[in-house]
Design a protein around this motif. Structure first.
Motif, PDB file in Angstrom:
ATOM      1  N   SER A  38       0.841  -1.200   0.000  1.00  9.79           N
ATOM      2  CA  SER A  38       0.000   0.000   0.000  1.00  9.79           C
ATOM      3  C   SER A  38       0.876   1.249   0.000  1.00  9.79           C
ATOM      4  N   ASP A  39       0.263   2.387  -0.358  1.00  6.12           N
ATOM      5  CA  ASP A  39       0.978   3.656  -0.338  1.00  6.12           C
ATOM      6  C   ASP A  39       1.481   3.955   1.070  1.00  6.12           C
ATOM      7  N   GLU A  40       0.663   3.637   2.076  1.00  5.35           N
ATOM      8  CA  GLU A  40       1.054   3.878   3.465  1.00  5.35           C
ATOM      9  C   GLU A  40       2.274   3.030   3.842  1.00  5.35           C
ATOM     10  N   THR A  41       2.276   1.772   3.435  1.00  2.00           N
ATOM     11  CA  THR A  41       3.410   0.893   3.731  1.00  2.00           C
ATOM     12  C   THR A  41       4.664   1.396   3.044  1.00  2.00           C
ATOM     13  N   LYS A  43       5.341   4.456   2.222  1.00  2.00           N
ATOM     14  CA  LYS A  43       5.757   5.669   2.930  1.00  2.00           C
ATOM     15  C   LYS A  43       6.492   5.291   4.214  1.00  2.00           C
ATOM     16  N   ASP A  44       5.971   4.317   4.950  1.00  5.06           N
ATOM     17  CA  ASP A  44       6.617   3.871   6.190  1.00  5.06           C
ATOM     18  C   ASP A  44       8.012   3.307   5.919  1.00  5.06           C
ATOM     19  N   GLU A  46       9.981   4.069   3.352  1.00  3.15           N
ATOM     20  CA  GLU A  46      10.839   5.191   2.977  1.00  3.15           C
ATOM     21  C   GLU A  46      11.292   5.978   4.208  1.00  3.15           C
ATOM     22  N   GLU A  47      10.368   6.190   5.159  1.00  2.00           N
ATOM     23  CA  GLU A  47      10.721   6.907   6.384  1.00  2.00           C
ATOM     24  C   GLU A  47      11.746   6.112   7.193  1.00  2.00           C
TER      25      GLU A  47
END
Length: 70
Positions: A38-41, A43-44, A46-47
């Motif tokens: 998912s986009d959220e995963t 993003k996590d 990448e962070e």
């Protein structure tokens, strides 16, 4: 086929008549996940990578201590 590979495949048979092709197909099936992240995963991830690049990490020992694990 390399003898070592053949021996490993032989050892992985779930039944005596299982073919090498079936074994390889089974291995691919359990090792490949076709579900997209998912986009959220993403993003996590990448962070987290950025935190690692910045040196913002802790050792396993420190984490165990913080969590009270021995």
């Amino acid at each position: 086929m390399d003898k070592k590979v053949k021996d490993k495949l032989e050892a992985m048979k779930v039944h005596p008549k299982e073919s090498y092709n079936e074994i390889i197909d089974r291995l691919i099936s359990v090792s490949y996940d076709d579900e997209e992240l998912s986009d959220e995963t993403m993003k996590d991830i990448e962070e987290s990578l950025e935190q690692m690049r910045q040196g913002r990490t802790i050792s396993n020992e420190e984490l165990k201590e913080r969590l009270g694990i021995k």
